[in-house]
Design an enzyme around this catalytic site. Sequence first.
Site, PDB file in Angstrom:
ATOM      1  CB  ILE A 229      -0.920   0.003   1.236  1.00  0.00           C
ATOM      2  CG1 ILE A 229      -1.825  -1.229   1.224  1.00  0.00           C
ATOM      3  CG2 ILE A 229      -1.751   1.272   1.301  1.00  0.00           C
ATOM      4  CD1 ILE A 229      -2.744  -1.316   0.035  1.00  0.00           C
ATOM      5  CB  ALA A 232       8.618   3.999   4.438  1.00  0.00           C
ATOM      6  CB  SER A 233      13.496   5.559   3.717  1.00  0.00           C
ATOM      7  OG  SER A 233      13.131   5.742   5.074  1.00  0.00           O
ATOM      8  CD  GLN A 236       7.769  -3.551   0.001  1.00  0.00           C
ATOM      9  OE1 GLN A 236       8.429  -2.762  -0.688  1.00  0.00           O
ATOM     10  NE2 GLN A 236       7.394  -4.737  -0.453  1.00  0.00           N
ATOM     11  CB  VAL A 237       2.763  -0.346   4.800  1.00  0.00           C
ATOM     12  CG1 VAL A 237       1.552  -0.677   5.673  1.00  0.00           C
ATOM     13  CG2 VAL A 237       3.807   0.401   5.616  1.00  0.00           C
ATOM     14  CE  LYS A 252       8.001   0.907   9.041  1.00  0.00           C
ATOM     15  NZ  LYS A 252       8.171   2.025   9.982  1.00  0.00           N
ATOM     16  CG  ASP A 386       9.339  11.757   9.697  1.00  0.00           C
ATOM     17  OD1 ASP A 386       9.526  12.789   9.035  1.00  0.00           O
ATOM     18  OD2 ASP A 386       9.353  10.615   9.202  1.00  0.00           O
TER      19      ASP A 386
END
Length: 719
Positions: A229, A232-233, A236-237, A252, A386
């Site tokens: 979905i 990220a760095s 991933q999710v 995640k 963040d």
Amino acid sequence: MAELKLRTFSGTANLSSTANLSSTSLSSLSYFCPKRNVKIRRKTTPVKSAAVESPPVPSSPRNSAAGMKLLEASSVPSASRDRRDDMRAEGKAMARAAYVSVYDPQIIYDKYKSRPFKVVGRSLQILSGIGFFGFSLWVDQLQGQLDQRKRLRAIELRNILTRLGPTFVKIGQGLSTRPDLCPSEYLEELSELQDDLPTFPDAEALSCIEKELGVPLESIYSSISATPIAAASLGQVYKAQMKYSGQTVAVKVQRPGIEEAIGLDFYLIRGLGQLINKYVDVITSDVVALIDEFARRVYQELNYVQEGQNARRFRKLYADKADVFVPDIFWDYTSAKVLTMEWVEGVKLNEKEAIERQGLNVLDLVNAGIQCSLRQLLEYGYFHADPHPGNLLATADGKLAFLDFGMMSETPEEARSAIIGHVVHLVNRDYEAMARDYYALNFLAPDVDVTPIVPALRNFFDDALSATVSELNFKTLVDGLGGVLYQFPFNVPAYYALILRSLTVLEGLALYADPNFKVLAASYPYFAKRLLTDPNPYLRDALIELLFKNGRFRWNRLEDLLVQGKMDRDFSAGDALQPVLKLLLGPDGEELRVLVIKESTRVTEAFMLGSMIDGYNSIPSPLKNLIVNNNTVGPPAMSTTEQKALMDLRDQVSRIWKLLQSSENFDPNVLQPILIVLQEPEARSLGGRVFGGITQRLSARFLQQLLRTPTVVPAPSSS
């Protein structure tokens, strides 16, 4: 009527195309994955949603039977389980993450100093990417095209950082929230690094989940999305549905080989930092220390159990507000490299039109974020470091959902009070006190002389504060302070840079919706409430400093504080009366007592003479002339200016009392502690001194009245 046939573990189910489907069903259709014997969700239409990222949890036992037992015991979310069971599940998650590495520059040095070919290869890869970008900028400058090609170069930089991998993506994400370092074109392009990153193979991700949790996928999920979905760095999710509870969750999964990649990068970057510290005199900060701090935070993000604990702590501190939502953690499905959290259905905070289509107001959500951020930064000191748009969602019920708790920070307790005091000194334009605040904020060593800093602060703020502080744009404030900080030996702590980043991002989101929005104006009610109610000695002294000037009480300042403080829903009128009163009657309050006695005398006189003037003005004109001609009592002998100042003071104090009375939670019983304190010997002595001052003042007035002297008594002032 068309029908959809979905393969489930118990057989085939027929679903009418017009059936009532959940929002999840509308956005994706499940199909059977024969290799995994688990349903995979294939996206058919885009949805305005994002996954909640959770902390990594230690890997679970590799024994499948033990894992099955673990799963069966935890088929409901931790929030609904007994606290003891939840703590037990968290403990098991911590045990699974016992092998997680922490950042240690010496270990990294020892590891890579014996791998010259790997180091040289990565160095060439980095230099070729960054070097090409630097060469392009040099050519642009030679051709006079530096400004015209900003957008093109910003896109190139984003692509270069993406190709260089997770470490440089994290650096780019940091730069994307630093308007003091990057032009707007770069900020916009680098902001795309927040949630639009390349994915790694799904097979590796699914294998990682099984390996970390120690059980087959079909034992955990009834369905899971076919593709990530979000990416990220560091991971991933996926969106999944728990087999035993049916609840939708975000899973995640950490990128494979991520620790090896960032370890080598930080080895090289730290070496560059050592060279800068040694040979570049113009940079006064300890570059290696800054790199170590950044690397430590990135390594902490690799431990998903720690991230889960961050989320739980954040939820406990801030999710008590009706407009804030923090997803819960599923400890039994969390490990060092797999994090499972509640799924949050929502819209990113920078998608104004999508939010408004749901009947929500972006500014209301941003204001909720600002109030929550102020509590984070200045009340508890534990804050989300963040808060980019990908981590802030607007839910359908109007709540602001916080996601991704990998990067958190803390404001030292002393600094929290110093920041509020700094705002007070800014309002008062007390630049000497502002300069001294930098000691408490750990910006300056105690032996640094702040005298040269004062003129620089005065030059910037006298120009910037042509209007009120509340009208000052936060970015303007950050840019101006940045210019001042650059000129002097400041060492800005990491927490302060993160605070500026957090508030700058929120203001940027608000400006999308309203170009005239001001973060400082939205923050005023919180600052006012804290000043009026917080017993902290630093804040109490700041309040006194704000209210008294040159021995006179500034009633207009108190009125402004009460007006602003009432806008904060947690404001308590009763609490506003306590901190200064305790100092007033304490052993260290003599200086304040002198001021209060003087002001009490003025106020009492204003009410007594004001009543006399009102009474005299209510008398019919013929009787007024008779009174004056017989020279009996007559109106109080004072000038028109003095009389107006007296009446203004009385009206202002009356307004302040009405403000207290009109507070939502005001109860006359809150004055009971004051009555008790006033019975103490110190209070009775103070009362006697006030009474003596009033008597002297009225005696002088009475004598002046009898003699009908034109002499003017010094006028009370409400300034």
